[in-house]
Scaffold this motif. Structure first.
Motif, PDB file in Angstrom:
ATOM      1  N   LEU A 145       0.818  -1.203   0.000  1.00 37.41           N
ATOM      2  CA  LEU A 145       0.000   0.000   0.000  1.00 37.41           C
ATOM      3  C   LEU A 145       0.862   1.267   0.000  1.00 37.41           C
ATOM      4  O   LEU A 145       0.663   2.173  -0.819  1.00 37.41           O
ATOM      5  CB  LEU A 145      -0.918   0.001   1.225  1.00 37.41           C
ATOM      6  N   ILE A 146       1.828   1.341   0.898  1.00 40.12           N
ATOM      7  CA  ILE A 146       2.619   2.568   1.028  1.00 40.12           C
ATOM      8  C   ILE A 146       3.544   2.753  -0.168  1.00 40.12           C
ATOM      9  O   ILE A 146       3.837   3.887  -0.557  1.00 40.12           O
ATOM     10  CB  ILE A 146       3.384   2.573   2.369  1.00 40.12           C
ATOM     11  N   ASP A 147       3.966   1.672  -0.799  1.00 40.17           N
ATOM     12  CA  ASP A 147       4.742   1.802  -2.032  1.00 40.17           C
ATOM     13  C   ASP A 147       3.913   2.486  -3.117  1.00 40.17           C
ATOM     14  O   ASP A 147       4.410   3.325  -3.879  1.00 40.17           O
ATOM     15  CB  ASP A 147       5.183   0.414  -2.503  1.00 40.17           C
ATOM     16  N   THR A 148       2.632   2.141  -3.194  1.00 41.09           N
ATOM     17  CA  THR A 148       1.745   2.780  -4.173  1.00 41.09           C
ATOM     18  C   THR A 148       1.505   4.242  -3.818  1.00 41.09           C
ATOM     19  O   THR A 148       1.478   5.112  -4.706  1.00 41.09           O
ATOM     20  CB  THR A 148       0.415   2.012  -4.245  1.00 41.09           C
ATOM     21  N   ILE A 149       1.323   4.530  -2.542  1.00 38.13           N
ATOM     22  CA  ILE A 149       1.145   5.924  -2.123  1.00 38.13           C
ATOM     23  C   ILE A 149       2.402   6.731  -2.454  1.00 38.13           C
ATOM     24  O   ILE A 149       2.327   7.892  -2.881  1.00 38.13           O
ATOM     25  CB  ILE A 149       0.819   5.998  -0.625  1.00 38.13           C
ATOM     26  N   TYR A 150       3.570   6.125  -2.279  1.00 40.72           N
ATOM     27  CA  TYR A 150       4.834   6.779  -2.631  1.00 40.72           C
ATOM     28  C   TYR A 150       4.859   7.144  -4.115  1.00 40.72           C
ATOM     29  O   TYR A 150       5.229   8.266  -4.488  1.00 40.72           O
ATOM     30  CB  TYR A 150       5.995   5.836  -2.292  1.00 40.72           C
ATOM     31  N   LEU A 151       4.440   6.204  -4.961  1.00 40.04           N
ATOM     32  CA  LEU A 151       4.435   6.488  -6.398  1.00 40.04           C
ATOM     33  C   LEU A 151       3.360   7.520  -6.741  1.00 40.04           C
ATOM     34  O   LEU A 151       3.570   8.380  -7.603  1.00 40.04           O
ATOM     35  CB  LEU A 151       4.203   5.190  -7.190  1.00 40.04           C
ATOM     36  N   TYR A 152       2.220   7.442  -6.078  1.00 43.47           N
ATOM     37  CA  TYR A 152       1.158   8.420  -6.281  1.00 43.47           C
ATOM     38  C   TYR A 152       1.671   9.829  -5.977  1.00 43.47           C
ATOM     39  O   TYR A 152       1.437  10.780  -6.732  1.00 43.47           O
ATOM     40  CB  TYR A 152      -0.021   8.058  -5.385  1.00 43.47           C
ATOM     41  N   ASN A 153       2.389   9.960  -4.890  1.00 43.37           N
ATOM     42  CA  ASN A 153       2.996  11.248  -4.529  1.00 43.37           C
ATOM     43  C   ASN A 153       4.035  11.670  -5.564  1.00 43.37           C
ATOM     44  O   ASN A 153       4.097  12.843  -5.967  1.00 43.37           O
ATOM     45  CB  ASN A 153       3.643  11.135  -3.150  1.00 43.37           C
ATOM     46  N   LYS A 154       4.827  10.716  -6.031  1.00 40.73           N
ATOM     47  CA  LYS A 154       5.882  11.010  -7.012  1.00 40.73           C
ATOM     48  C   LYS A 154       5.308  11.571  -8.302  1.00 40.73           C
ATOM     49  O   LYS A 154       5.905  12.452  -8.932  1.00 40.73           O
ATOM     50  CB  LYS A 154       6.676   9.737  -7.297  1.00 40.73           C
ATOM     51  N   TRP A 185       9.736  -3.650   5.480  1.00 41.48           N
ATOM     52  CA  TRP A 185      10.867  -2.760   5.148  1.00 41.48           C
ATOM     53  C   TRP A 185      10.443  -1.742   4.096  1.00 41.48           C
ATOM     54  O   TRP A 185      10.758  -0.542   4.202  1.00 41.48           O
ATOM     55  CB  TRP A 185      12.048  -3.578   4.643  1.00 41.48           C
ATOM     56  N   VAL A 186       9.716  -2.195   3.069  1.00 36.37           N
ATOM     57  CA  VAL A 186       9.227  -1.280   2.036  1.00 36.37           C
ATOM     58  C   VAL A 186       8.331  -0.217   2.658  1.00 36.37           C
ATOM     59  O   VAL A 186       8.424   0.977   2.311  1.00 36.37           O
ATOM     60  CB  VAL A 186       8.471  -2.060   0.933  1.00 36.37           C
ATOM     61  N   ALA A 187       7.455  -0.615   3.569  1.00 30.53           N
ATOM     62  CA  ALA A 187       6.542   0.339   4.194  1.00 30.53           C
ATOM     63  C   ALA A 187       7.314   1.467   4.874  1.00 30.53           C
ATOM     64  O   ALA A 187       6.999   2.656   4.696  1.00 30.53           O
ATOM     65  CB  ALA A 187       5.640  -0.374   5.199  1.00 30.53           C
ATOM     66  N   LEU A 188       8.329   1.118   5.644  1.00 29.30           N
ATOM     67  CA  LEU A 188       9.133   2.141   6.331  1.00 29.30           C
ATOM     68  C   LEU A 188       9.935   2.968   5.336  1.00 29.30           C
ATOM     69  O   LEU A 188       9.978   4.209   5.433  1.00 29.30           O
ATOM     70  CB  LEU A 188      10.072   1.459   7.329  1.00 29.30           C
ATOM     71  N   ASP A 189      10.571   2.306   4.396  1.00 28.55           N
ATOM     72  CA  ASP A 189      11.424   3.005   3.431  1.00 28.55           C
ATOM     73  C   ASP A 189      10.631   4.020   2.621  1.00 28.55           C
ATOM     74  O   ASP A 189      11.049   5.180   2.471  1.00 28.55           O
ATOM     75  CB  ASP A 189      12.077   1.976   2.500  1.00 28.55           C
ATOM     76  N   ARG A 190       9.474   3.621   2.118  1.00 31.04           N
ATOM     77  CA  ARG A 190       8.686   4.528   1.283  1.00 31.04           C
ATOM     78  C   ARG A 190       8.022   5.624   2.118  1.00 31.04           C
ATOM     79  O   ARG A 190       7.900   6.771   1.664  1.00 31.04           O
ATOM     80  CB  ARG A 190       7.621   3.768   0.494  1.00 31.04           C
ATOM     81  N   ALA A 191       7.600   5.295   3.333  1.00 33.45           N
ATOM     82  CA  ALA A 191       7.004   6.321   4.186  1.00 33.45           C
ATOM     83  C   ALA A 191       8.021   7.410   4.516  1.00 33.45           C
ATOM     84  O   ALA A 191       7.691   8.606   4.527  1.00 33.45           O
ATOM     85  CB  ALA A 191       6.463   5.689   5.462  1.00 33.45           C
ATOM     86  N   ILE A 192       9.256   7.023   4.779  1.00 37.22           N
ATOM     87  CA  ILE A 192      10.313   7.993   5.045  1.00 37.22           C
ATOM     88  C   ILE A 192      10.524   8.891   3.828  1.00 37.22           C
ATOM     89  O   ILE A 192      10.650  10.113   3.952  1.00 37.22           O
ATOM     90  CB  ILE A 192      11.623   7.265   5.422  1.00 37.22           C
ATOM     91  N   LYS A 193      10.540   8.290   2.656  1.00 34.09           N
ATOM     92  CA  LYS A 193      10.742   9.068   1.423  1.00 34.09           C
ATOM     93  C   LYS A 193       9.590  10.056   1.188  1.00 34.09           C
ATOM     94  O   LYS A 193       9.806  11.194   0.766  1.00 34.09           O
ATOM     95  CB  LYS A 193      10.905   8.121   0.234  1.00 34.09           C
ATOM     96  N   ILE A 194       8.350   9.608   1.447  1.00 35.12           N
ATOM     97  CA  ILE A 194       7.205  10.511   1.291  1.00 35.12           C
ATOM     98  C   ILE A 194       7.328  11.673   2.269  1.00 35.12           C
ATOM     99  O   ILE A 194       7.157  12.854   1.908  1.00 35.12           O
ATOM    100  CB  ILE A 194       5.877   9.768   1.519  1.00 35.12           C
ATOM    101  N   GLY A 195       7.598  11.340   3.530  1.00 38.48           N
ATOM    102  CA  GLY A 195       7.696  12.369   4.554  1.00 38.48           C
ATOM    103  C   GLY A 195       8.782  13.382   4.254  1.00 38.48           C
ATOM    104  O   GLY A 195       8.577  14.604   4.410  1.00 38.48           O
ATOM    105  N   ASP A 196       9.946  12.904   3.816  1.00 36.66           N
ATOM    106  CA  ASP A 196      11.036  13.810   3.483  1.00 36.66           C
ATOM    107  C   ASP A 196      10.695  14.670   2.267  1.00 36.66           C
ATOM    108  O   ASP A 196      10.982  15.872   2.235  1.00 36.66           O
ATOM    109  CB  ASP A 196      12.319  13.023   3.218  1.00 36.66           C
ATOM    110  N   ASN A 197      10.062  14.056   1.250  1.00 35.94           N
ATOM    111  CA  ASN A 197       9.730  14.792   0.030  1.00 35.94           C
ATOM    112  C   ASN A 197       8.738  15.920   0.298  1.00 35.94           C
ATOM    113  O   ASN A 197       8.853  17.009  -0.273  1.00 35.94           O
ATOM    114  CB  ASN A 197       9.176  13.823  -1.019  1.00 35.94           C
ATOM    115  N   ARG A 198       7.780  15.658   1.185  1.00 27.79           N
ATOM    116  CA  ARG A 198       6.732  16.643   1.447  1.00 27.79           C
ATOM    117  C   ARG A 198       6.971  17.433   2.734  1.00 27.79           C
ATOM    118  O   ARG A 198       6.138  18.250   3.118  1.00 27.79           O
ATOM    119  CB  ARG A 198       5.370  15.923   1.530  1.00 27.79           C
ATOM    120  N   SER A 199       8.101  17.159   3.391  1.00 25.30           N
ATOM    121  CA  SER A 199       8.415  17.822   4.667  1.00 25.30           C
ATOM    122  C   SER A 199       7.316  17.613   5.701  1.00 25.30           C
ATOM    123  O   SER A 199       7.003  18.497   6.503  1.00 25.30           O
ATOM    124  CB  SER A 199       8.652  19.325   4.442  1.00 25.30           C
ATOM    125  N   PHE A 200       6.729  16.424   5.684  1.00 26.60           N
ATOM    126  CA  PHE A 200       5.724  16.084   6.679  1.00 26.60           C
ATOM    127  C   PHE A 200       6.416  15.761   8.011  1.00 26.60           C
ATOM    128  O   PHE A 200       7.527  15.234   8.031  1.00 26.60           O
ATOM    129  CB  PHE A 200       4.915  14.856   6.240  1.00 26.60           C
TER     130      PHE A 200
END
Length: 598
Positions: free
Chosen positions: A353-362, A411-426
């Protein structure tokens, strides 16, 4: 009895983004649920040829051959009948009604060569063939069917039909060049078919063709296999709900993974895993509207609380399994509706799920503050529970285990969530998430490598090889050229490979899945294998494997879940997982082909 069942690959699928029908290459609608995907069946001869119900239009020609095709870039299905005595053509489609979600199924019949007699049989069997119904002629051009529980179907026609024993069995003649239409509707309030019937049918045809043409033209894929990729996209779109934004894993229930076996599951529900993977494929190809609708569905029904593995398409918890009294496809019992996997604990769904949200954000999708806050709670759940045993990707029924795939996707869930948070400064607990991500990473490398097998194995302390390991490089956990990965790929080839086909695992004496029976090769895993070959530098071999896998498709380029020992489609059909794996492999192999040729 068995000879009265068509092969699964002899069916095409039509739909209106609320439900689908399966149409055989002999012109029979043998499967349809109403009013939506997860509703009870109205036509179910696919699962019981005696009492399931069907709607068949067939010419009376000697020594007929049958062929089916889709009109290019559409979900309009053409069935042709060939004989020395004549040629006939039956065109089937459902019009798209995004506002009222009304069923409008059109069957357009034409005699191409010769004066041909046809037989029309319409035998609805409501509520999984458990409810009685009555049929009555409203006029010479409309037959009404009503179930004892109040459900209605209405058949409009250009020729007079007669009712016999609450069904229709009617013989009629079409002269060469003549055409007639038949329309099945579930709701006739404000229906246009009472007036100018033929003209409205042609308008429906044109509108439906234009809808699919406009939709598929959003697809960004170019290059080799473009028609195959576009066909898989249309197939996936047919499994989405225009009303809710959710998506089903497959439109059918009860189709056996092994003829005569007991693996006869119901896949008409929204799995978080399957839908997330599909939206990942849609996003890669430019279909943002579908991804946005799914994100809205998630925010309404899933991520505000602890997630289930699967849901009804309306976001409610899916029902548990129960058997219904149908004889089953080729006598394969039990015929099950509902799915007990709904109560399983499966940690991998968070990663998908979070991998897809990461791509959606991208790709520019909107992630609101409220959505992010709900997502943070889901990631925190992963932090607390990633190392607990679960039932895994394959939804085993032999007890919980420490599955590699579940840890990988955490691991993917954490990795992609970190990337989303950093990208959007959440805001999020950076240090905690980084530490948990790295802990999972080290845990996998330290506990799932088997020296004897020279491979990463299915679950902790096991000797079993599992095809889900093929996702390790695909989710960027490991380099596709790392020595340990290449040895793992060799182990998959040694233990799970049959030419280009891949078993998802071998059911040994340990009986991990709890079902104790062999199954066919898993076509999704075969496409994963082709993609892994390409990523590992074996591009020529990847091209060959992919090409040969395309040869296992049905004549309409559709895939079920598995292939039998004889190479036939088995399992629920068509299956989203298989088609999205095809798309993913095609994208990557095509990219690497272009890179190698530059």
């Amino acid at each position: 009895m068995e000879n009265r069942y068509e092969l699964i690959e002899n069916y095409g699928i039509i739909g209106n983004l609320n439900t689908v029908a399966l149409v055989s290459n002999q012109g029979s609608i043998d499967y349809m649920c109403l009013p939506q995907f997860d509703s009870p069946s109205v036509f179910g001869a696919l699962l019981d040829s005696e009492k399931g119900g069907f709607f068949c239009i067939k010419p009376e020609l000697s020594e007929m051959n049958f062929k089916q095709l889709y009109l290019t870039d559409s979900a309009i299905l053409v069935t042709r009948f060939f004989s020395e005595d004549g040629i006939a053509e039956l065109t089937d489609f459902m019009s798209i009604d995004a506002k009222d979600h009304r069923l409008t199924l059109v069957r357009k019949l034409k005699s191409i060569r010769g004066d041909i007699n046809f037989n029309l049989q319409c035998q609805p069997r409501f509520n999984y063939a458990q409810s009685q119904h009555k049929a009555s002629a409203h006029s010479d051009h409309r037959i009404d069917f009503e179930s004892e529980d109040g459900q209605k179907l209405h058949l409009f026609t250009e020729i007079p039909l007669t009712v016999s024993d609450n069904d229709i069995d009617h013989r009629f003649l079409l002269k060469q060049g003549e055409m007639v239409c038949f329309v099945l509707q579930g709701n006739i309030e404000n229906s246009s078919f009472s007036d100018n019937f033929h003209g409205v049918c042609i308008d429906c045809y044109n509108n439906t063709f234009n809808y699919w043409k406009d939709w598929i033209n959003q697809c960004r894929f170019t290059g080799r296999w473009i028609e195959t990729v576009r066909r898989s996209c249309i197939t996936l779109k047919l499994l989405t709900s225009v009303k809710y934004g959710s998506m089903i894993a497959a439109p059918t229930f009860g189709i056996p993974e092994k003829i005569g076996g007991k693996r006869n599951w119901d896949y008409r529900y929204t799995w978080i895993r399957d839908t997330s993977f599909t939206m990942y494929a849609f996003l890669k190809l430019g279909f943002m509207e579908e991804a946005s609708a799914f994100m809205h569905w998630l925010s309404e029904h899933c991520i505000p609380q602890e997630m289930y593995v699967m849901y009804n398409i309306d976001g409610q918890k899916s029902p548990e399994e129960k058997e219904i009294p149908l004889s089953g496809y080729k006598n394969s019992k039990p015929v099950l509706i509902g799915n007990d996997a709904v109560n399983q604990h499966q940690m991998d769904i968070y990663g998908e799920l979070i991998d897809t949200i990461y791509l959606y954000n991208k790709y520019g999708g909107e992630i609101t503050h409220a959505f992010w806050e709900m997502l943070v709670k889901q990631v925190e759940y992963v932090c607390e529970n990633w190392n607990k045993p679960d039932y895994g990707l394959w939804e085993v029924r032999g007890g919980k285990r420490d599955f590699l795939h579940s840890r990988l996707m955490c691991w993917v869930a954490l990795d992609r969530a970190i990337k989303i948070g950093d990208n959007r400064s959440f805001p999020f607990p950076h240090q905690r998430w980084l530490e948990v991500r790295d802990e999972i990473y080290n845990h996998i490398h330290d506990n799932f490598w088997n020296e004897k097998k020279q491979a990463y194995v299915q679950y902790r302390d096991s000797d079993e090889i599992d095809a889900s390991v093929l996702l390790m490089p695909l989710v960027r956990f490991i380099s596709p050229k790392e020595p340990r990965w290449l040895k793992t790929l060799a182990a998959v080839e040694r233990e799970l490979k049959l030419d280009v086909l891949i078993y998802r695992y071998r059911n040994t004496d340990i009986n991990v899945d709890g079902l104790g029976s062999e199954e066919g090769t898993f076509t999704m895993c075969s496409f994963w294998y082709a993609e892994c070959l390409a990523k590992s530098g074996h591009i020529q071999e990847a091209n060959e494997v992919f090409a040969k896998l395309l040869g296992y498709a049905s004549p309409l380029r559709l895939y079920s879940e598995q292939l039998s020992n004889s190479g036939q489609q088995v399992g629920n059909f068509p299956q989203a997982f298989t088609h999205l794996a095809l798309i993913s492999a095609a994208i990557e192999i095509n990219r690497l082909n272009k890179k190698a040729n530059n």
